[in-house]
Design an enzyme around this catalytic site. Sequence first.
Site, PDB file in Angstrom:
ATOM      1  N   PRO A 127      51.168  50.794  48.128  1.00  0.00           N
ATOM      2  CG  PRO A 127      50.340  51.620  50.119  1.00  0.00           C
ATOM      3  CD  PRO A 127      51.515  50.937  49.535  1.00  0.00           C
ATOM      4  CD  GLU A 128      52.724  51.788  42.155  1.00  0.00           C
ATOM      5  OE1 GLU A 128      52.464  52.290  41.057  1.00  0.00           O
ATOM      6  OE2 GLU A 128      53.441  50.786  42.298  1.00  0.00           O
TER       7      GLU A 128
END
Length: 272
Positions: free
Chosen positions: A2-3
Amino acid sequence: MPELPEVETVRRGITPHVIGRQIEQVIVRDRRLRWPVDDALTATVSHQTVVETARRGKYLIIALASGDRLLIHLGMSGRLRVLVTGAPPSKHDHVDFQLSGRVLLRFHDPRRFGAVLLWPAGALSHPLLDHLGPEPFDDRFDGRYLFNRSRGRQSAVKSFLMDGETVVGCGNIYAAESLFRAGIRPDRPAGSLSLGAYRRLADAVRCVLLAAIEQGGTTLRDFAGANGEAGYFQQALFVYGREGEACRRCQTPVAGKRIGQRASAYCPRCQR
DNA sequence: AGATTCGCCTGAGAGC
DNA sequence: TGCTCTCAGGCGAATC
């Protein structure tokens, strides 16, 4: 992993399911996350109503009617999913938020690099958010800002870009993709790039992140949105994870190099 | 102050 | 089949 686009995808996914609902019960099965889940969290947020969701960098914020907020980070492998109350928990389902209307918000994180924190009402800021750089879509973030901030820096431009104090949300995948789009070699010393190069880079970061959000994020292994669906941006990657394969623009084999302890991919012809 | 290294974790994949 | 080893990586903390 997750960015920013993945966290934004999750935020958009959960929002319609949680706004206006009351937290009826919190079940903490394993408090050993990046920081231990606070003993007081359960009692503090129980019976409170969710009024808003927000995002700061890769942190997801769930605001409650009292002014208390939940601060959630997905770390490397975290998922936040909307389910129906009663759904049986499986391995790594560490925290459940049981909401009114039989809505279950479930935090799942095999590697436990994520966090579920309480940001109490009255605290104007939170230590983890205090020192963060600008949002990529903020007016403050532009080529001039990057240029000024990078003067005198010897470290690689990719490390500079991934530093959350420079700009938030740009992890390994999107740093690599942004640098490709801007035509900049990731190992160039940050202080050696021109204003023009940083203008291209700032634009590239915004373009890449926006496109990734539109595709529902990038799913390589762990990531899934709030409804469990995979993202699609991985199909649009130019260099990340493509070492040895042909550049999509010029057919030159994509090169790989470790920069700042991170695997980094770039096209030796398109990026200078 | 900037740069580098470490540590936290589990699952996937490689090699034997 | 099953073991061991390596790698992945966000990011704060410690160190240089």
